[in-house]
Design a protein around this motif. Sequence first.
Motif, PDB file in Angstrom:
ATOM      1  N   HIS A 167      -2.402  14.654  -3.385  1.00 55.24           N
ATOM      2  CA  HIS A 167      -2.803  15.907  -2.362  1.00 55.24           C
ATOM      3  C   HIS A 167      -4.249  16.498  -3.039  1.00 55.24           C
ATOM      4  CE1 HIS A 167      -3.167  19.009   0.625  1.00 55.24           C
ATOM      5  NE2 HIS A 167      -3.264  19.977  -0.312  1.00 55.24           N
ATOM      6  N   ALA A 168      -4.037  16.441  -4.459  1.00 55.07           N
ATOM      7  CA  ALA A 168      -5.238  17.072  -5.058  1.00 55.07           C
ATOM      8  C   ALA A 168      -6.214  16.242  -5.895  1.00 55.07           C
ATOM      9  CB  ALA A 168      -4.696  17.934  -6.441  1.00 55.07           C
ATOM     10  N   VAL A 169      -5.809  15.092  -5.965  1.00 56.46           N
ATOM     11  CA  VAL A 169      -6.562  14.046  -6.805  1.00 56.46           C
ATOM     12  C   VAL A 169      -6.802  12.504  -6.107  1.00 56.46           C
ATOM     13  CG1 VAL A 169      -6.889  12.783  -9.079  1.00 56.46           C
ATOM     14  CG2 VAL A 169      -5.713  15.120  -9.090  1.00 56.46           C
ATOM     15  N   PRO A 170      -8.012  12.295  -5.848  1.00 54.09           N
ATOM     16  CA  PRO A 170      -8.104  10.842  -5.213  1.00 54.09           C
ATOM     17  C   PRO A 170      -7.401   9.835  -5.934  1.00 54.09           C
ATOM     18  CG  PRO A 170     -10.170  12.092  -5.004  1.00 54.09           C
ATOM     19  CD  PRO A 170      -9.088  12.881  -6.059  1.00 54.09           C
ATOM     20  N   GLY A 171      -6.322   9.053  -5.112  1.00 51.64           N
ATOM     21  CA  GLY A 171      -5.709   8.071  -5.881  1.00 51.64           C
ATOM     22  C   GLY A 171      -4.785   8.681  -6.666  1.00 51.64           C
ATOM     23  N   GLY A 172      -4.209   9.840  -6.843  1.00 55.09           N
ATOM     24  CA  GLY A 172      -3.082  10.289  -7.724  1.00 55.09           C
ATOM     25  C   GLY A 172      -3.401  10.203  -9.083  1.00 55.09           C
TER      26      GLY A 172
ATOM     27  N   ALA B  41      -6.926   2.694 -13.563  1.00 59.89           N
ATOM     28  CA  ALA B  41      -5.687   1.971 -14.387  1.00 59.89           C
ATOM     29  C   ALA B  41      -4.376   2.615 -14.474  1.00 59.89           C
ATOM     30  CB  ALA B  41      -6.061   1.578 -15.634  1.00 59.89           C
ATOM     31  N   ARG B  42      -4.367   4.113 -14.197  1.00 62.37           N
ATOM     32  CA  ARG B  42      -3.264   4.786 -14.233  1.00 62.37           C
ATOM     33  C   ARG B  42      -2.509   5.146 -13.033  1.00 62.37           C
ATOM     34  NH1 ARG B  42      -6.395   7.642 -18.707  1.00 62.37           N
ATOM     35  NH2 ARG B  42      -5.448   7.609 -20.732  1.00 62.37           N
ATOM     36  N   GLY B  43      -3.027   4.697 -12.034  1.00 66.29           N
ATOM     37  CA  GLY B  43      -2.816   4.875 -10.507  1.00 66.29           C
ATOM     38  C   GLY B  43      -1.198   4.411 -10.500  1.00 66.29           C
ATOM     39  N   PRO B  44      -0.409   5.036  -9.660  1.00 72.24           N
ATOM     40  CA  PRO B  44       0.848   4.641  -9.130  1.00 72.24           C
ATOM     41  C   PRO B  44       0.983   3.258  -8.722  1.00 72.24           C
ATOM     42  CG  PRO B  44       0.094   6.133  -7.654  1.00 72.24           C
ATOM     43  CD  PRO B  44      -0.928   6.258  -8.659  1.00 72.24           C
TER      44      PRO B  44
ATOM     45  N   ARG C 264       6.958  -1.985  -2.624  1.00 66.95           N
ATOM     46  CA  ARG C 264       5.812  -2.843  -2.495  1.00 66.95           C
ATOM     47  C   ARG C 264       5.156  -3.350  -3.932  1.00 66.95           C
ATOM     48  NH1 ARG C 264       1.943   0.644   1.158  1.00 66.95           N
ATOM     49  NH2 ARG C 264       2.834   2.342  -0.265  1.00 66.95           N
ATOM     50  N   PRO C 265       4.891  -4.590  -4.326  1.00 68.67           N
ATOM     51  CA  PRO C 265       4.404  -5.066  -5.405  1.00 68.67           C
ATOM     52  C   PRO C 265       3.019  -4.100  -5.688  1.00 68.67           C
ATOM     53  CG  PRO C 265       3.704  -6.636  -3.693  1.00 68.67           C
ATOM     54  CD  PRO C 265       4.782  -5.590  -3.005  1.00 68.67           C
ATOM     55  N   VAL C 266       2.701  -4.259  -7.040  1.00 65.54           N
ATOM     56  CA  VAL C 266       1.402  -3.613  -7.590  1.00 65.54           C
ATOM     57  C   VAL C 266       0.167  -4.363  -7.031  1.00 65.54           C
ATOM     58  CG1 VAL C 266       2.735  -2.869  -9.813  1.00 65.54           C
ATOM     59  CG2 VAL C 266       1.514  -5.174  -9.504  1.00 65.54           C
ATOM     60  N   ALA C 267      -0.882  -3.816  -7.143  1.00 65.65           N
ATOM     61  CA  ALA C 267      -2.107  -4.319  -6.631  1.00 65.65           C
ATOM     62  C   ALA C 267      -3.173  -4.104  -7.653  1.00 65.65           C
ATOM     63  CB  ALA C 267      -2.441  -3.748  -5.307  1.00 65.65           C
ATOM     64  N   PRO C 268      -4.459  -4.968  -7.509  1.00 62.33           N
ATOM     65  CA  PRO C 268      -5.291  -4.844  -8.445  1.00 62.33           C
ATOM     66  C   PRO C 268      -5.913  -3.564  -8.593  1.00 62.33           C
ATOM     67  CG  PRO C 268      -5.589  -7.093  -7.141  1.00 62.33           C
ATOM     68  CD  PRO C 268      -4.399  -5.917  -6.529  1.00 62.33           C
ATOM     69  N   ALA C 269      -6.232  -3.043  -9.651  1.00 64.01           N
ATOM     70  CA  ALA C 269      -6.807  -1.523  -9.839  1.00 64.01           C
ATOM     71  C   ALA C 269      -8.164  -1.365  -9.101  1.00 64.01           C
ATOM     72  CB  ALA C 269      -7.061  -1.075 -11.145  1.00 64.01           C
TER      73      ALA C 269
END
Length: 460
Positions: free
Chosen positions: A34-39, A44-47, A445-450
């Motif tokens: 909600h506060a940060v684009p991409g969380g 590379a630290r994204g969920p 769901r699986p991870v995806a390229p950053a």
Amino acid sequence: MAGRLVVRPEGPAGPATWPKSRHRSLAMQSRLHHAVPGGAHTYARGPDQYPEGMAPILSHGLRAHVWDVDGNEYIEYGVGLRSVTLGHACPPVVDAVARELGRGANFSRPTELELLAAEDFLSTVPTADMVKFAKNGSDTTTAAVRLARAVTGRDMVAICDQPFFSVDDWFIGATAMPAGVPRPAVEATVRFRYNSLDSLDAQFAANPGRIACVFMEAATAQAEPEPGFLEGVRRLCDENGALLVFDEIITGFRWSPHGAQHTYGVVPDLSCWGKAMGNGHPIAALAGRREFMERGGLRTDDDRVFLLSTTHGPETSSLAAFRAVVAEYRTGDPVAAMESAGARLIDGVNRVVADAGLSDFVAASGRSSCAVFSTFGPDGQPSQEFRTLFLQEMIDRGVLGQSFVISAAHTEADVDATVDAVAAALPGYRAAIEKGSVDGVLRGRPVAPAIRGRAHPRRV
């Protein structure tokens, strides 16, 4: 907070055995979106880089361990996107920072600390004549490109086919995420292949008199220079009037405190540093030959280059952290410690993988101070689904990391516990290989390229 290390000897867990204390991380991740684009403040630290619903929100770290907001303890790899080589909260670094905190952080003129830190850098990296500090690697790499363009009067940049150099247009325009980058910036960047002098020579031939600089890492975790390659790049730059720029942001203080340029004996015109310089504290540097660096100074008759001018570049606590890091590298040998622990980890992981009959599907590899793991599906091809399954099982067993990048603070006990966690994770991986699918085993769901053009397949 003492925390706890989650270690389960069984194979893959179902929801019933999923740790019950993950609710605070999940709630905070929702608030972050909600506060940060991409969380997250770093892609590379994204969920989306972790199994769905399993990206912990961390509270603190000590040595090679971190704790999340639910109190779960993990052995951590990747260590601050490779920025921590001495371990979290390294006492000499903490003490140096603490001494500066009560003395002021930012002033209207240079401090003595700026001079001492610059002299420390240049004594550690004797292949450079001058240095200028900044706060992040992208600022330094973009400054290097601007300086090379000014020196040569050219506009194009030849970049090696390596993962990442900058958040700025000259690099991002050449990735799968070029939205917002003007077409001229996209067209001004061309690529060549690592360990292929022919591909670089072809770019010089196709763009005569236009390439300002060749930008590359001298090596990566999984790619060492073939004999004569770096020397050949140096020669091609000299023959074609281009500057050679080494990105030392990962290799510096991990290959050697003097950088990869020292390890391989090839000196660039400019080099960019960061990450381990401050053991996680925000500091980066542009360094290079005096004749070029002076173009950003006051001892030149040429047109001046707006090189680097940052409010927080000379902030005192990070300079103090850097000086403490240099002192630790002078009095000890963190690189040897990382190489020893990393070799133990690679050997141990590959041993238990072989014992499980999965050597065609899971592997630890790379430079021992910067190791990675590879995951393959039933067809023998790299698989995001099976990578996510491996991450899922390792996180459930108290090991957190997108790689096996190690620090000098990882003990033999940490490494052995990690190998044990891999061994315990493999039966579930084997079952999925034999089944031909992660269905019913992978949660979410699986991870995806950053770096990708759309939020799909991990749109929130």
